[in-house]
Write an enzyme that holds these catalytic residues in place. Structure first.
Site, PDB file in Angstrom:
ATOM      1  CG  ASN A  50     -24.634   9.741  -9.533  1.00 13.74           C
ATOM      2  OD1 ASN A  50     -25.618   9.016  -9.355  1.00 13.74           O
ATOM      3  ND2 ASN A  50     -23.464   9.527  -8.954  1.00 13.74           N
ATOM      4  CB  SER A  94     -18.225  19.974  -4.796  1.00 18.93           C
ATOM      5  OG  SER A  94     -18.258  19.090  -3.679  1.00 18.93           O
ATOM      6  CG  HIS A 103     -20.014   6.860  -8.242  1.00 18.08           C
ATOM      7  ND1 HIS A 103     -19.871   7.030  -6.888  1.00 18.08           N
ATOM      8  CD2 HIS A 103     -20.246   8.095  -8.766  1.00 18.08           C
ATOM      9  CE1 HIS A 103     -20.026   8.317  -6.604  1.00 18.08           C
ATOM     10  NE2 HIS A 103     -20.258   8.988  -7.721  1.00 18.08           N
ATOM     11  CD  GLU A 120     -17.769  11.597  -9.970  1.00 18.41           C
ATOM     12  OE1 GLU A 120     -18.606  12.482 -10.158  1.00 18.41           O
ATOM     13  OE2 GLU A 120     -18.029  10.538  -9.365  1.00 18.41           O
ATOM     14  CE  LYS A 123     -23.389  11.027  -5.721  1.00 20.49           C
ATOM     15  NZ  LYS A 123     -22.265  11.386  -4.855  1.00 20.49           N
ATOM     16  N   GLY A 134     -19.390  15.446  -2.807  1.00 21.35           N
ATOM     17  CA  GLY A 134     -20.355  15.712  -1.743  1.00 21.35           C
ATOM     18  C   GLY A 134     -19.781  16.518  -0.587  1.00 21.35           C
ATOM     19  CD  GLU A 173     -21.312   8.171  -3.628  1.00 23.38           C
ATOM     20  OE1 GLU A 173     -22.373   7.859  -4.190  1.00 23.38           O
ATOM     21  OE2 GLU A 173     -20.976   9.364  -3.454  1.00 23.38           O
TER      22      GLU A 173
HETATM   23  P1  PGA Z   1     -21.341  15.690  -5.898  1.00 26.05           P
HETATM   24  O1  PGA Z   1     -21.229  14.173  -6.424  1.00 26.05           O
HETATM   25  O2  PGA Z   1     -21.628  16.555  -7.108  1.00 26.05           O
HETATM   26  O3  PGA Z   1     -22.458  15.682  -4.916  1.00 26.05           O
HETATM   27  O4  PGA Z   1     -20.020  16.044  -5.300  1.00 26.05           O
HETATM   28  C1  PGA Z   1     -20.612  13.852  -7.634  1.00 26.05           C
HETATM   29  C2  PGA Z   1     -20.712  12.362  -7.881  1.00 26.05           C
HETATM   30  O5  PGA Z   1     -20.530  11.586  -6.944  1.00 26.05           O
HETATM   31  O6  PGA Z   1     -20.965  11.927  -9.019  1.00 26.05           O
END
Ligand code: PGA
Length: 266
Positions: A14, A222, A104, A176, A16, A182, A106
């Protein structure tokens, strides 16, 4: 529950809101140079670039006959019409997307998407014969208060509402935990397994064992090359949704090659 090998692992990157279309081409090319047929036989590997990169990524992958899969990070809940700024499932299907993220964290957090809206998006994705990756996961407050299994179940029930067993069997669910996205704070494999197993049990309770056996459940938050092997050792985790580490081709390939942590192709 049926043994894990029945489900082909999936690693989805992803991206983003990173990479313009030139950068997207460069990153896709780097992945293409490194990944070999054996990687794709062992694992489905997908990239999920921003909308503006999709045509470039599609053209490169199709033109060079790469075995990478690709998809989008969001979709409109509407079929088409006067929805300025939105992108429809029909447009994404025409761009050859195999996957589309729905819900997601976000999107839930910054765009106030709720389960009913996410469910409408899931249905649009399925209507165009693409595979939804339905994202679920709890915040740190909910994790600390202890209600995370109930919350994830509610997100799952909401996101899958009205779908047939066959549709659910073909879907991907990504667990997640928001506190692990992140932050560098990866869930322990046991914590991730607990929730992924609960997701599969819930699908089994609603749609039966055969359906639950088919659904691929990913962990995200992560994920890196060095923590991926332990995550993948868990019986109900079928792959990873990777954010930050998917922007680094070496790290992403290392994640895809989790069976061999030193990074050689399987
Ligand atoms: P990350 O994000 O691997 O940077 O923690 C995962 C995601 O939001 O899909």
């Amino acid at each position: 529950m049926t043994a894990k090998p029945a489900r082909k692992p999936l690693v989805a990157g992803n991206w983003k809101m990173h990479n313009n279309h030139f950068e997207a081409i460069a990153l896709t090319q780097k992945l293409a140079f490194t990944l070999v047929d054996r990687d794709f036989v062992a694992t489905d590997i997908a990239v999920l670039p921003p909308f503006t990169d999709l045509r470039s990524v599609q053209t490169l992958i199709e033109g060079d006959r790469l075995r990478l899969l690709w998809g989008a990070q969001d979709v409109s809940e509407h079929e088409d019409g006067a929805y300025t700024g939105d992108i429809s499932a029909r447009m994404l299907a025409k761009l050859g997307c195999q996957f589309v993220l729905a819900g997601h964290s976000e999107r839930r957090q910054y765009h106030h998407e709720d389960d009913a809206l996410i469910n409408a998006k899931v249905k649009r994705i399925l209507d165009r014969a693409m595979t939804p990756i339905l994202c679920v996961g709890e915040s740190l407050e909910v994790r600390r208060a202890g209600g995370y299994l109930e919350l994830v179940q509610a997100q799952l029930d909401g996101g899958l509402d009205g779908l047939t067993a066959a549709q659910v069997a073909g879907m991907v669910v990504a667990y997640e935990p928001v506190w692990a996205i992140g932050t560098g704070e990866v869930a322990t494999p046991e914590d991730a397994q607990e929730v992924c197993q609960a997701v599969r049990k819930r699908i089994s309770a609603v749609h039966g064992d055969a359906t639950a056996t088919g659904t691929r459940i990913l962990y995200g938050g992560s994920v890196k090359a060095d923590n991926m092997p332990a995550i993948m050792a868990e019986p109900d985790i079928d792959g990873a949704l990777v954010g930050g580490a998917s922007l680094d081709p070496g790290e992403f390939v290392g994640i895809c090659r989790y069976r061999n942590p030193r990074g050689a192709s399987p």
